[in-house]
Design a protein around this motif. Structure first.
Motif, PDB file in Angstrom:
ATOM      1  N   LEU A  37      33.027  51.459  30.514  1.00  0.00           N
ATOM      2  CA  LEU A  37      33.058  50.588  31.832  1.00  0.00           C
ATOM      3  C   LEU A  37      32.221  49.409  31.988  1.00  0.00           C
ATOM      4  O   LEU A  37      30.980  49.666  31.220  1.00  0.00           O
ATOM      5  CB  LEU A  37      32.890  51.420  32.960  1.00  0.00           C
ATOM      6  N   HIS A  41      31.220  47.972  37.392  1.00  0.00           N
ATOM      7  CA  HIS A  41      32.081  48.965  37.470  1.00  0.00           C
ATOM      8  C   HIS A  41      31.611  50.278  37.605  1.00  0.00           C
ATOM      9  O   HIS A  41      31.865  51.128  38.344  1.00  0.00           O
ATOM     10  CB  HIS A  41      33.440  48.954  36.734  1.00  0.00           C
ATOM     11  N   GLN A 110      39.604  50.856  40.732  1.00  0.00           N
ATOM     12  CA  GLN A 110      38.845  50.075  39.980  1.00  0.00           C
ATOM     13  C   GLN A 110      38.728  50.505  38.549  1.00  0.00           C
ATOM     14  O   GLN A 110      38.881  49.966  37.666  1.00  0.00           O
ATOM     15  CB  GLN A 110      37.491  49.468  40.634  1.00  0.00           C
ATOM     16  N   GLU A 114      40.332  49.238  35.043  1.00  0.00           N
ATOM     17  CA  GLU A 114      39.515  48.465  34.107  1.00  0.00           C
ATOM     18  C   GLU A 114      40.003  49.105  32.756  1.00  0.00           C
ATOM     19  O   GLU A 114      39.856  48.634  31.616  1.00  0.00           O
ATOM     20  CB  GLU A 114      37.949  48.735  34.157  1.00  0.00           C
TER      21      GLU A 114
END
Length: 135
Positions: A37, A41, A110, A114
């Motif tokens: 990540l 994030h 999120q 991603e």
């Protein structure tokens, strides 16, 4: 959820014998995820986790935003945990499911957004309705 509740839930769900094995499984699942990540994030995802668990996604990661695929993630998890890839994959899925219960939906979405579609295997337990006791 505090540290003891989080680790206790992981230990119970994975039927691990002790705290050492439990922490190793958590670290194995979350450090490579934090590596994958972007830093922001990882921070967002970790913000609602217990401080000691948050560290695995943030402070325990020296380089965020690495580009690697699902098989490489499993290799990293298995290597850290000292488990075979099938057990490592199951442990990661169960731990990510618990994370999904603790963090806000927007932060978990999120995470999903991603990761590439090829990472959908990570969310199998979440997508199946979450972890449930087996009789």
């Amino acid at each position: 959820m505090d540290f003891d509740e989080f680790t206790g839930a992981v230990q119970h769900r994975l039927e691990l014998p002790g705290t050492g094995e439990t922490l190793r499984a958590i670290r194995a699942a979350l450090v490579p995820l934090g590596q994958r990540l972007r830093a922001g994030h990882a921070e967002d995802l970790a913000a609602s986790l217990p401080m000691e668990i948050k560290w695995y996604l943030t402070g325990g990661v020296h380089e965020h935003g690495q580009r690697f695929d699902w098989p490489e993630y499993l290799t990293r998890v298995a290597d850290i945990e000292g488990a075979d890839r099938a057990d490592a994959a199951y442990h990661a899925r169960v731990i990510v499911d618990l994370v999904s219960e603790v963090v806000p939906d927007s932060d978990f979405q999120q995470l999903r957004d991603e990761l590439p579609e090829s990472w959908e295997n990570l969310f199998e337990v979440v997508d199946a309705g979450g972890w449930h006791e087996h009789d």
